[in-house]
Design an enzyme around this catalytic site. Structure first.
Site, short mmCIF file in Angstrom:
data_model
loop_
_atom_site.label_atom_id
_atom_site.label_comp_id
_atom_site.label_asym_id
_atom_site.label_seq_id
_atom_site.Cartn_x
_atom_site.Cartn_y
_atom_site.Cartn_z
CG HIS A 106 -2.28 0.59 0.94
ND1 HIS A 106 -2.49 1.57 0.01
CD2 HIS A 106 -3.50 0.33 1.49
CE1 HIS A 106 -3.77 1.89 -0.02
NE2 HIS A 106 -4.41 1.15 0.87
CG ASP A 112 -3.09 4.87 -4.53
OD1 ASP A 112 -2.45 4.85 -3.47
OD2 ASP A 112 -3.01 5.79 -5.38
#
Length: 450
Positions: free
Chosen positions: A421, A425
């Site tokens: 992450h 995204d």
């Protein structure tokens, strides 16, 4: 006789140390020239260290699981002849180990390693004889109390308190024994020391009248984590500590894909490598990654640089007798379906047999993991750092699916994927998997340029 030191060689460029994973010899063994002495591992590649000469093993330099630097002593051999390496100084730790086995001090061992006689110890002075002193009479041994098992039966009724003396209760408390599970043989059901002895000697299940197959097993096996297993543990811990994982699971209808795969295998199965689902997934990755270059990347988190690769180098998580390895299918974008299948089989077989080269176990830019028929409903794969994405294949299940106003049987499978992450995204990850899903559900699109 002369001493010969076998040292850890320079295994490869940039390798400063290696881990001793197994010994093939022990102290006292006679070894021949080129006979394997030990296995050492670095960068997931195991190397066998042979003996350069014939001789007798007099010391081993490290325990399995120990990392040793290049040039350090692995084995000390005793060989025929004089001179040469006979004058090598014995390392203190090896001298201590030899001394422990022979009963001699390191100072006495040093001249022996140099081909000299050790100094003779000074003669001991005899103590003057003394008049014998009669040994004190030993008290008569207490009679051994026979272990009488408590009567078989269920535990005490709820609320019924066991009757026992303070000394018995203290013993039970120290031994972690619940007195409510014993039936005493003393007056009025009092639990005695004999009852405790019988309980400890027979085991809880036997004391309660349970069959032998239901007795608790209390053995503990100690397994040292060494070699590849330790490297896997370190890599997994490092990935979970440094990667901001998140997972995304999507359901895929693979009915048409499996029909195509079956038809292709039936037509070319004898002349070409048999196709599994993985080559089709690799093909889908090759078609999808140009639109999602952030997925085919390596993240150098120390330099804060993302390296986006044009070439698709797919790591395939493979279970081997030595643990999990990730052989690499290089330049998948330049291979057709059967070439992908053949190369996947080759690198996986090399990993399982332990002959994979170092460059075949490194350099992947995105990984695939699959448990095959054991794939379960969903998984949460661990990102193979420094990669940023991994695709997990789960089990295929025939299920009723609602379509056009009715239920129809469809072969369904979940893709369980994980991402870093920090650089990927969630929205992009979902779009990426949806694009792969569209190709797998309409497999003809895998082979169309438009």
């Amino acid at each position: 006789m002369a001493a010969r030191s076998v040292r850890l060689p320079d295994i490869g460029e940039g390798v400063a140390e290696a881990e001793v994973t197994a010994w093939h010899v022990k102290v006292g063994d006679l070894v021949r020239e080129d006979q394997p002495l030990a296995d050492v591992m670095t960068d997931k590649a195991t190397v066998e260290i042979p003996s350069p000469v014939t001789g007798k093993v007099v010391a081993l330099g490290a325990e399995p699981g120990t990392r040793v630097p290049v040039g350090s002593e692995l084995v000390r051999l005793e060989v025929d002849g004089e001179g040469g390496s006979a004058g090598i100084e014995v390392a203190p730790e090896i001298a201590a180990a030899q001394g422990a086995e022979s009963g001699r001090t390191p100072a006495e061992l040093q001249p022996a390693a140099e081909g000299l006689e050790p100094p003779q110890p000074a003669p001991r002075k005899e103590a003057p004889p003394t008049s014998p002193t009669p040994a004190p009479a030993r008290p008569a041994a207490a009679p051994v109390r026979p272990a009488v098992a408590p009567p078989a039966g269920p535990p005490r009724a709820p609320g019924e308190k066991p009757i026992a003396s303070p000394a018995v209760r203290r013993r039970a408390l120290e031994g972690g024994i619940d007195l409510r599970r014993l039936r005493g043989t003393g007056p009025a059901g009092r639990i005695t020391h004999d009852d405790l002895d019988a309980y400890l000697a027979a085991g809880e299940s036997e004391a309660l009248g349970q069959p032998a197959g239901m007795r608790p097993r209390i053995g503990v096996e100690e397994v040292k984590v060494v070699g590849l297993r330790r490297r896997i543990a370190e890599n997994m811990a490092d990935a979970k500590r440094r990667v901001a994982h998140f997972s995304y699971v999507e359901e895929v209808d693979v009915t048409a894909l499996e029909e195509l795969r079956g038809a292709l295998n039936a037509r070319h199965g004898e002349s070409r490598t048999r196709l599994t689902l993985i080559p089709f997934l690799v093909r889908a990755l090759v078609r999808t990654l140009p639109d999602f270059p952030q997925m085919n990347a390596l993240y150098d988190d120390e330099a804060s640089i993302v390296l986006r690769h044009e070439g698709v180098h797919v790591g395939i998580a493979t279970q081997t007798p030595n643990g999990l390895m990730v052989p690499v299918l290089r330049h998948a974008e330049a291979r057709d379906l059967w070439d992908v299948a053949a190369e996947l089989k080759r690198v996986a077989d090399a990993a399982r047999s332990g002959v994979a080269a170092r460059d075949e176990l490194s350099g992947s830019t995105i990984s695939i993991t699959s448990l095959g028929a054991l794939g379960g409903i969903a998984t949460t794969p661990v990102v193979n750092r420094p990669e940023v994405a991994i695709i997990g294949v789960n089990k295929q299940v025939m299920r009723p699916v609602w379509r056009d106003g009715t239920f129809v049987p469809r072969l369904m499978m979940n893709l369980s994927s994980s991402f870093d992450h920090r650089v990927v995204d969630g929205y992009d990850a979902a779009r990426f998997i949806q694009a792969i899903k569209a190709l797998l559900e309409t497999p003809t699109l895998l082979f169309m340029d438009a």
